[in-house]
Design a protein around this motif. Sequence first.
Motif, mmCIF file in Angstrom:
data_model
loop_
_atom_site.group_PDB
_atom_site.id
_atom_site.type_symbol
_atom_site.label_atom_id
_atom_site.label_comp_id
_atom_site.label_asym_id
_atom_site.label_seq_id
_atom_site.Cartn_x
_atom_site.Cartn_y
_atom_site.Cartn_z
ATOM 1 N N ASP A 202 33.045 33.546 17.367
ATOM 2 C CA ASP A 202 31.896 32.740 17.805
ATOM 3 C C ASP A 202 31.968 32.410 19.288
ATOM 4 O O ASP A 202 31.703 31.274 19.714
ATOM 5 N N PHE A 203 32.348 33.408 20.077
ATOM 6 C CA PHE A 203 32.392 33.303 21.546
ATOM 7 C C PHE A 203 33.479 32.346 22.042
ATOM 8 O O PHE A 203 33.412 31.874 23.182
ATOM 9 N N ARG A 204 34.476 32.064 21.199
ATOM 10 C CA ARG A 204 35.512 31.117 21.629
ATOM 11 C C ARG A 204 36.506 31.729 22.600
ATOM 12 O O ARG A 204 37.100 31.018 23.406
ATOM 13 N N HIS A 205 36.740 33.042 22.511
ATOM 14 C CA HIS A 205 37.586 33.677 23.514
ATOM 15 C C HIS A 205 37.230 35.154 23.648
ATOM 16 O O HIS A 205 36.462 35.694 22.852
ATOM 17 N N ALA A 206 37.792 35.778 24.682
ATOM 18 C CA ALA A 206 37.454 37.162 25.022
ATOM 19 C C ALA A 206 38.639 38.078 24.751
ATOM 20 O O ALA A 206 39.799 37.685 24.892
ATOM 21 N N ILE A 207 38.316 39.311 24.365
ATOM 22 C CA ILE A 207 39.309 40.356 24.111
ATOM 23 C C ILE A 207 38.985 41.538 25.021
ATOM 24 O O ILE A 207 37.826 41.935 25.154
ATOM 25 N N VAL A 208 40.011 42.105 25.640
ATOM 26 C CA VAL A 208 39.832 43.256 26.531
ATOM 27 C C VAL A 208 40.283 44.522 25.803
ATOM 28 O O VAL A 208 41.323 44.528 25.138
ATOM 29 N N VAL A 209 39.498 45.592 25.927
ATOM 30 C CA VAL A 209 39.817 46.859 25.265
ATOM 31 C C VAL A 209 39.711 48.004 26.267
ATOM 32 O O VAL A 209 39.250 47.822 27.391
ATOM 33 N N ASP A 210 40.138 49.189 25.820
ATOM 34 C CA ASP A 210 40.003 50.444 26.576
ATOM 35 C C ASP A 210 40.900 50.453 27.812
ATOM 36 O O ASP A 210 40.500 50.050 28.900
ATOM 37 N N PHE A 211 42.110 50.983 27.640
ATOM 38 C CA PHE A 211 43.103 50.970 28.714
ATOM 39 C C PHE A 211 43.441 52.369 29.220
ATOM 40 O O PHE A 211 44.561 52.626 29.640
ATOM 41 N N GLU A 212 42.475 53.282 29.187
ATOM 42 C CA GLU A 212 42.728 54.643 29.670
ATOM 43 C C GLU A 212 43.071 54.671 31.154
ATOM 44 O O GLU A 212 43.775 55.563 31.618
ATOM 45 N N TYR A 213 42.552 53.713 31.914
ATOM 46 C CA TYR A 213 42.777 53.691 33.359
ATOM 47 C C TYR A 213 43.800 52.620 33.759
ATOM 48 O O TYR A 213 43.829 52.185 34.906
ATOM 49 N N ALA A 214 44.616 52.212 32.803
ATOM 50 C CA ALA A 214 45.574 51.140 33.064
ATOM 51 C C ALA A 214 46.625 51.558 34.086
ATOM 52 O O ALA A 214 46.972 52.732 34.223
ATOM 53 N N GLU A 215 47.106 50.558 34.806
ATOM 54 C CA GLU A 215 48.245 50.714 35.707
ATOM 55 C C GLU A 215 49.210 49.574 35.420
ATOM 56 O O GLU A 215 48.819 48.531 34.887
ATOM 57 N N PHE A 216 50.454 49.771 35.789
ATOM 58 C CA PHE A 216 51.477 48.774 35.479
ATOM 59 C C PHE A 216 52.008 48.178 36.778
ATOM 60 O O PHE A 216 52.636 48.867 37.585
ATOM 61 N N VAL A 217 51.697 46.901 36.979
ATOM 62 C CA VAL A 217 52.095 46.193 38.196
ATOM 63 C C VAL A 217 52.555 44.789 37.816
ATOM 64 O O VAL A 217 51.909 44.106 37.024
ATOM 65 N N ASP A 218 53.672 44.358 38.369
ATOM 66 C CA ASP A 218 54.204 43.020 38.102
ATOM 67 C C ASP A 218 53.922 42.126 39.307
ATOM 68 O O ASP A 218 54.573 42.238 40.349
ATOM 69 N N THR A 219 52.930 41.255 39.167
ATOM 70 C CA THR A 219 52.590 40.321 40.236
ATOM 71 C C THR A 219 52.159 38.996 39.626
ATOM 72 O O THR A 219 51.859 38.908 38.433
ATOM 73 N N GLU A 220 52.126 37.958 40.451
ATOM 74 C CA GLU A 220 51.589 36.674 40.023
ATOM 75 C C GLU A 220 50.069 36.764 39.932
ATOM 76 O O GLU A 220 49.443 37.626 40.552
ATOM 77 N N TRP A 221 49.467 35.839 39.178
ATOM 78 C CA TRP A 221 48.026 35.884 38.944
ATOM 79 C C TRP A 221 47.227 35.846 40.241
ATOM 80 O O TRP A 221 46.274 36.605 40.421
#
Length: 300
Positions: A202-221
């Motif tokens: 009921d629109f309480r939170h969001a989900i992200v999908v589709d990670f074909e273009y993902a990259e892996f980086v460790d940084t602060e927000w």
Amino acid sequence: MDKDQDQEFDRFDGLKPYRQFRLGSRTIKATKATSLSTRRQVYRLHIERPTIFDYIPIAVVRRVLHRFVDIALPWAKTHWPEWFLPPTVILKRMKGYDDPDNLPDPEDMRTPEEKFEYEKQAYLRLRPVQGTAVPRIYGEAEYSGFRALVLSDVGGVTLHHLPCDTEVDDLKGKIEAAFRGLAACGVKHGDPETHNVILVDDFRHAIVVDFEYAEFVDTEWDTSPSKEDASACWHTYIETKAVLLESRRLSRMTPEKFAALRREEQNRAEAAALRLQAQRKHWFEEYKNSRGDEGVPYVD
């Protein structure tokens, strides 16, 4: 393919998707399979017997064993997920080289196999936020001759399909919260379209999908690329919503009002052009006087 499936057609893919897949030690059959997208090879399958307990005919025994595994053997669900599936799952199969949407991308020359592997590794890296920021992953399956990811069915509605007159409390904050989850796991989404963000519960939170273009980086927000992805997704949604609302407003106008609006806009454009012409002439006169070229005429 099942005999009764041969003549069935799907509004997206033509022939209905296969109703079975192989996950781990089990071949899993579905009672129904439907395509979810014209742009991706994504399917919703309704599992015939989701868990190992569904093979037990006595309901009381099923409930007791189910409870026992939940309490005493929770690790079993991690080691053998194929025997503990929900009633519906999402299968996202790897793109084939002949698929119509497998178009070359000048900014990303990865092969379908590489994109699939990136997406799989992204989901595995995102285990801490599965179910809250991304779907759960049950593993890699073999589906109609292709590799496929078996994911949880989160339901909901994508930002792209959210009605433009729907009000959602702190929508921007919900989008940012999901992308914060990605940043915390060192994952950059890379394709923050409104198709790839789903509002659930009921629109309480969001989900992200589709990670074909993902990259892996460790940084602060604050310095994370995921923060840029969240901002890009939000602005795309706002711009699209503004266009849709304006289109709706114009479509409801009478022909007389629409003609009057066009005349008003044309008058404003003509007035703006006259102001610009006068300003240019003024600048030219100032420039001419500064050089002492008083005899040079102004030409627009």
